[in-house]
Scaffold this motif. Structure first.
Motif, PDB file in Angstrom:
ATOM      1  N   ASP A   1       2.778   3.711  -3.877  1.00  0.00           N
ATOM      2  CA  ASP A   1       3.456   3.203  -5.209  1.00  0.00           C
ATOM      3  C   ASP A   1       3.118   4.271  -6.334  1.00  0.00           C
TER       4      ASP A   1
ATOM      5  N   GLN B   1       2.836   1.874   5.991  1.00  0.00           N
ATOM      6  CA  GLN B   1       2.079   2.820   4.802  1.00  0.00           C
ATOM      7  C   GLN B   1       3.015   2.750   3.729  1.00  0.00           C
ATOM      8  N   GLU B   2       2.695   2.589   2.514  1.00  0.00           N
ATOM      9  CA  GLU B   2       3.467   3.065   1.412  1.00  0.00           C
ATOM     10  C   GLU B   2       2.603   3.609   0.301  1.00  0.00           C
TER      11      GLU B   2
ATOM     12  N   GLY C   1      12.634   8.425   0.801  1.00  0.00           N
ATOM     13  CA  GLY C   1      11.645   7.462   0.793  1.00  0.00           C
ATOM     14  C   GLY C   1      11.919   6.152   1.268  1.00  0.00           C
ATOM     15  N   GLU C   2      13.352   5.729   0.966  1.00  0.00           N
ATOM     16  CA  GLU C   2      13.945   4.513   1.571  1.00  0.00           C
ATOM     17  C   GLU C   2      14.143   4.706   3.065  1.00  0.00           C
TER      18      GLU C   2
ATOM     19  N   ARG D   1       5.406  12.295   5.592  1.00  0.00           N
ATOM     20  CA  ARG D   1       5.875  11.141   6.207  1.00  0.00           C
ATOM     21  C   ARG D   1       4.782  10.145   6.637  1.00  0.00           C
ATOM     22  N   LEU D   2       4.857   9.161   5.964  1.00  0.00           N
ATOM     23  CA  LEU D   2       3.698   8.237   6.089  1.00  0.00           C
ATOM     24  C   LEU D   2       3.952   7.430   7.420  1.00  0.00           C
TER      25      LEU D   2
ATOM     26  N   ASN E   1      10.738   6.955   5.205  1.00  0.00           N
ATOM     27  CA  ASN E   1       9.327   6.359   4.755  1.00  0.00           C
ATOM     28  C   ASN E   1       8.324   7.802   4.401  1.00  0.00           C
ATOM     29  N   GLN E   2       9.431   8.518   3.568  1.00  0.00           N
ATOM     30  CA  GLN E   2       8.703   9.902   3.170  1.00  0.00           C
ATOM     31  C   GLN E   2       8.507   9.774   1.587  1.00  0.00           C
ATOM     32  N   VAL E   3       7.462  10.620   1.270  1.00  0.00           N
ATOM     33  CA  VAL E   3       7.239  10.928  -0.064  1.00  0.00           C
ATOM     34  C   VAL E   3       7.064  12.433  -0.614  1.00  0.00           C
TER      35      VAL E   3
ATOM     36  N   THR F   1      -3.822   6.427   2.487  1.00  0.00           N
ATOM     37  CA  THR F   1      -2.760   6.164   3.489  1.00  0.00           C
ATOM     38  C   THR F   1      -2.843   7.015   4.610  1.00  0.00           C
TER      39      THR F   1
ATOM     40  N   GLN G   1       3.892   4.011   9.867  1.00  0.00           N
ATOM     41  CA  GLN G   1       4.555   2.655   9.733  1.00  0.00           C
ATOM     42  C   GLN G   1       3.723   1.819   9.011  1.00  0.00           C
TER      43      GLN G   1
END
Length: 99
Positions: free
Chosen positions: A93, A90-91, A23-24, A85-86, A27-29, A52, A88
């Motif tokens: 929480d 986007q996130e 994630g850091e 992968r999100l 930019n993946q969840v 997203t 650029q």
């Protein structure tokens, strides 16, 4: 896609050191998903449920470990995991969406 099916695709987030590092840095969840879901369904579910934009989805099947119990050998269930992968900027929480 059926709205009811979208809610059954994503089973929950995977919280581990590896998923936090993904994630850091990328930019993946990471999500635990339904074993019958494919990449297109996972992408549609994440976009509609979290609002997203998703760039790509990678999936892998996690094989359940064989463990010894007092009754002999047992086996944990197999499950499927998705790296989403999100785009650029986007996130998601996960701590706020659990409330």
């Amino acid at each position: 896609m059926n709205q009811e099916r979208l809610y059954k695709i994503i089973l929950g987030p995977v919280v581990s050191e590896k998923s936090a590092a993904a994630g850091e840095s990328a930019n993946q969840v990471v999500f635990k998903v339904n074993p019958t879901a494919n990449k297109l369904e996972i992408k549609a579910a994440v976009q509609s449920l979290f609002g997203t934009k998703v760039e790509s989805v990678s999936v892998l099947n996690v094989k359940g470990k064989t463990k010894r119990t007092r009754y002999g050998l047992g086996k944990r269930s197999d499950w499927k995991k998705a790296y989403v992968r999100l785009a650029q900027g986007q996130e998601i929480d996960l701590a706020a969406s659990a409330e």
